[in-house]
Design an enzyme around this catalytic site. Structure first.
Site, PDB file in Angstrom:
ATOM      1  N   HIS A   1      30.249  87.068  33.494  1.00  0.00           N
ATOM      2  CA  HIS A   1      30.351  86.444  33.975  1.00  0.00           C
ATOM      3  C   HIS A   1      31.992  85.230  34.330  1.00  0.00           C
ATOM      4  CE1 HIS A   1      28.517  81.780  35.787  1.00  0.00           C
ATOM      5  NE2 HIS A   1      29.253  81.533  36.031  1.00  0.00           N
TER       6      HIS A   1
ATOM      7  N   HIS B   1      35.324  83.877  36.655  1.00  0.00           N
ATOM      8  CA  HIS B   1      35.664  83.530  37.567  1.00  0.00           C
ATOM      9  C   HIS B   1      37.045  84.260  37.570  1.00  0.00           C
ATOM     10  CE1 HIS B   1      32.610  81.087  38.809  1.00  0.00           C
ATOM     11  NE2 HIS B   1      32.183  81.222  37.306  1.00  0.00           N
TER      12      HIS B   1
ATOM     13  N   ARG C   1      39.533  84.026  40.058  1.00  0.00           N
ATOM     14  CA  ARG C   1      40.103  83.312  42.058  1.00  0.00           C
ATOM     15  C   ARG C   1      40.858  83.957  41.864  1.00  0.00           C
ATOM     16  NH1 ARG C   1      36.880  78.816  39.407  1.00  0.00           N
ATOM     17  NH2 ARG C   1      37.284  77.851  37.883  1.00  0.00           N
TER      18      ARG C   1
ATOM     19  N   LYS D   1      25.105  86.900  43.639  1.00  0.00           N
ATOM     20  CA  LYS D   1      25.257  85.543  43.054  1.00  0.00           C
ATOM     21  C   LYS D   1      24.120  84.684  44.079  1.00  0.00           C
ATOM     22  CE  LYS D   1      26.306  81.648  40.084  1.00  0.00           C
ATOM     23  NZ  LYS D   1      27.757  81.305  39.754  1.00  0.00           N
TER      24      LYS D   1
ATOM     25  N   HIS E   1      24.478  80.934  31.901  1.00  0.00           N
ATOM     26  CA  HIS E   1      24.790  79.606  30.816  1.00  0.00           C
ATOM     27  C   HIS E   1      23.701  78.664  31.064  1.00  0.00           C
ATOM     28  CE1 HIS E   1      25.509  78.053  35.794  1.00  0.00           C
ATOM     29  NE2 HIS E   1      27.010  78.392  35.409  1.00  0.00           N
TER      30      HIS E   1
ATOM     31  N   ASP F   1      31.453  82.564  31.075  1.00  0.00           N
ATOM     32  CA  ASP F   1      31.721  81.887  32.219  1.00  0.00           C
ATOM     33  C   ASP F   1      33.400  81.577  32.313  1.00  0.00           C
ATOM     34  OD1 ASP F   1      30.585  78.277  33.150  1.00  0.00           O
ATOM     35  OD2 ASP F   1      31.304  80.323  35.040  1.00  0.00           O
TER      36      ASP F   1
ATOM     37  N   HIS G   1      41.295  76.464  35.074  1.00  0.00           N
ATOM     38  CA  HIS G   1      41.873  75.258  36.952  1.00  0.00           C
ATOM     39  C   HIS G   1      43.269  75.285  35.837  1.00  0.00           C
ATOM     40  CE1 HIS G   1      38.422  74.779  38.914  1.00  0.00           C
ATOM     41  NE2 HIS G   1      37.038  74.791  37.484  1.00  0.00           N
TER      42      HIS G   1
ATOM     43  N   ALA H   1      35.592  70.578  37.315  1.00  0.00           N
ATOM     44  CA  ALA H   1      34.405  71.370  36.015  1.00  0.00           C
ATOM     45  C   ALA H   1      34.816  73.101  35.742  1.00  0.00           C
ATOM     46  CB  ALA H   1      33.023  71.547  36.667  1.00  0.00           C
TER      47      ALA H   1
HETATM   48  N1  LIG Z   1      31.175  76.217  35.233  1.00  0.00           N
HETATM   49  C1  LIG Z   1      31.567  75.441  35.931  1.00  0.00           C
HETATM   50  O1  LIG Z   1      32.050  74.503  35.549  1.00  0.00           O
HETATM   51  N2  LIG Z   1      32.529  76.168  37.355  1.00  0.00           N
HETATM   52  C2  LIG Z   1      32.763  77.449  37.853  1.00  0.00           C
HETATM   53  C3  LIG Z   1      31.477  77.774  38.839  1.00  0.00           C
HETATM   54  C4  LIG Z   1      30.242  77.500  37.441  1.00  0.00           C
HETATM   55  O2  LIG Z   1      30.264  78.423  36.987  1.00  0.00           O
HETATM   56  O3  LIG Z   1      29.443  76.786  37.514  1.00  0.00           O
HETATM   57  C5  LIG Z   1      34.468  77.789  38.166  1.00  0.00           C
HETATM   58  O4  LIG Z   1      34.195  78.926  39.160  1.00  0.00           O
HETATM   59  O5  LIG Z   1      34.751  76.568  38.042  1.00  0.00           O
HETATM   60 ZN   LIG Z   2      30.635  80.449  36.595  1.00  0.00          ZN
HETATM   61 ZN   LIG Z   3      28.003  78.070  37.679  1.00  0.00          ZN
END
Ligand SMILES: NC(=O)N[C@@H](CC(=O)O)C(=O)O
Ligand SMILES: [Zn+2]
Ligand SMILES: [Zn+2]
Length: 407
Positions: free
Chosen positions: A57, A59, A61, A139, A208, A276, A280, A290
């Site tokens: 998991h 991200h 970007r 997803k 998560h 996860d 950012h 978040a």
């Molecule tokens: N977990 C988060 O707070 N943010 C994740 C998206 C997600 O996993 O929900 C993201 O892509 O920023």
């Molecule tokens: Zn995520």
């Molecule tokens: Zn998520």
């Protein structure tokens, strides 16, 4: 004479064995409990050689959010943290919701990925495109998270998923009415997802999981085709940390001690630990986005916990290698003769302090900044080639698409 021989201690069927691993053409060709000759030998006798760990998991970007992370920076961060394969989440900008964008992302990873990878596809009333894409996993969001896309008909999207569906389980209605996202928003969503899983009998992976009600509902239902993930931040941090550091805003939110205790009470039954990794920029975080970066600290946090006797190194192998392989149908990654010689090498004794300037992620911050950890990833090996050593990325972008049983 093998091309390469690794000597050291390695985990094999729940034991730590001292011996040698013979490697030829990137594959494991021999496993011995003694020294064997090699054209080249790497002496890892001070360390522990784990099967290449997988993060299900992340991200990464890229696309229009390169300032947050790119496939290059994110997969370098993964190698630095001992992760040899990543499952890439599709809530990108633009999102991966059609086969053309999926192809574009695949081509990007082929050029830029330093780790192996499996690519996700975001399902929301786009069944035709989902089938056309032939993604490695799928997803769905039951409620809005980063990117704001979520299912109008979760069960319909789940029914359409051509492969394993990972789901963000927070109830859309409840989080709209309660922006602080109380635990019941997750518990209600997880119970609804379990109802659908009971009915559809298709593989579902709940992301998560952070609450007592959530983890207990999944374990009570005990459906063999339902797996779930827990993140390091929901295991090692609480709501109190968030009150002290607003950067720790994340969906689902950090929880009270009560929920964290429930995760630990059930730790042995958590199938997968996944970061996860949600990078950012600090500016975006200060503006209230978040997400928490986790690729470069997750393994070390678990090694530190092993040193404190609260988990074992076999838990790390089970929850970051064996179960991800099983749940996502990843082939050729088991630690056995003929399979890929991909390893995560750790020094259980190394003490170090988390420093943002040493991170490869573009999210140059960490909840564990300044934290002293005992246990560190010292080398990452991909198909018999050292690609990270002592914090240096020494490979090129030679990650390949994982061989998963595709939907
Ligand atoms: N977990 C988060 O707070 N943010 C994740 C998206 C997600 O996993 O929900 C993201 O892509 O920023
Ligand atoms: Zn995520
Ligand atoms: Zn998520």
């Amino acid at each position: 004479m093998h091309e390469l021989v690794l000597t050291g201690k390695f985990t094999l069927k729940g034991e730590v064995v001292r011996g040698s691993i013979g490697i030829d053409e990137g594959r494991i060709s021999a496993i011995y409990a003694r020294k064997i000759p090699g054209e080249e030998t790497i002496d890892l006798s001070q360390y522990l050689i784990l099967p290449g760990l997988i993060d299900t998991h992340v991200h990464l970007r890229d696309f229009e959010q390169k300032e947050k992370e790119t496939v290059e920076s994110g997969t370098k961060a993964a190698l630095h943290g001992g992760i040899t394969a990543v499952l890439d989440m599709p809530n990108t900008k633009p999102p991966v919701m059609d086969s053309k964008t999926f192809e574009k992302r695949l081509e990007l990873f082929q050029r830029k990925a330093y780790t192996d990878y499996a690519l996700g596809f975001l399902i929301r009333s786009n069944c035709e495109e989902a089938r056309k894409a032939g993604a490695d996993f799928y997803k769905a969001f039951m409620g809005a998270s980063t990117g704001g896309i979520y299912s109008g008909d979760f069960e319909g999207d789940y029914a359409c998923s051509p492969g394993v569906l990972s789901v963000h389980a927070e109830d859309a209605e409840l989080i709209r009415e309660n922006p602080e996202r109380p635990s019941r928003a997750e518990e209600v969503a997880i119970k609804r997802a379990l109802e659908s899983a009971e009915k559809l009998k298709k593989p579902l992976n709940i992301c998560h999981v952070s609450t007592r009600g959530g983890i207990e509902a999944i374990l009570q239902r005990n459906l063999p085709w339902v797996s779930f993930e827990v993140t390091p931040h929901h295991l090692f941090l609480t709501r109190e940390d968030y009150k002290r550091n607003p950067l720790l805003k994340v969906y689902p939110p950090l929880r009270t001690e009560e929920h964290v205790k429930a995760l630990w009470e059930n730790f042995s039954r958590i199938p997968i630990i996944a970061s996860d990794h949600a990078p950012h920029t600090v500016e975006d975080k200060e503006a209230g986005t978040a997400g928490i970066p986790g690729l470069e600290t997750e393994v070390a946090l678990l090694l530190d916990a092993a040193n404190r006797g609260i988990i074992s190194v076999f838990d790390i192998v089970k929850k970051m290698h064996d179960n991800p392989v099983k749940v996502f149908g990843i082939r050729g990654r088991d630690f056995a003769i003929g399979n890929e010689a991909t390893f995560t090498v750790v020094d259980l004794k190394r003490e170090w302090t988390v420093k943002p300037e040493e991170l490869y992620t573009k999210a140059k911050w960490s909840p564990w900044e300044g934290r002293k950890l005992k246990g560190k990833v010292v080398m990452t090996i991909l198909r018999g080639r050292v690609v990270m050593e002592d914090g240096e990325i020494v490979g090129k972008p030679e990650g390949v698409r994982l061989n998963v049983q595709r939907g």
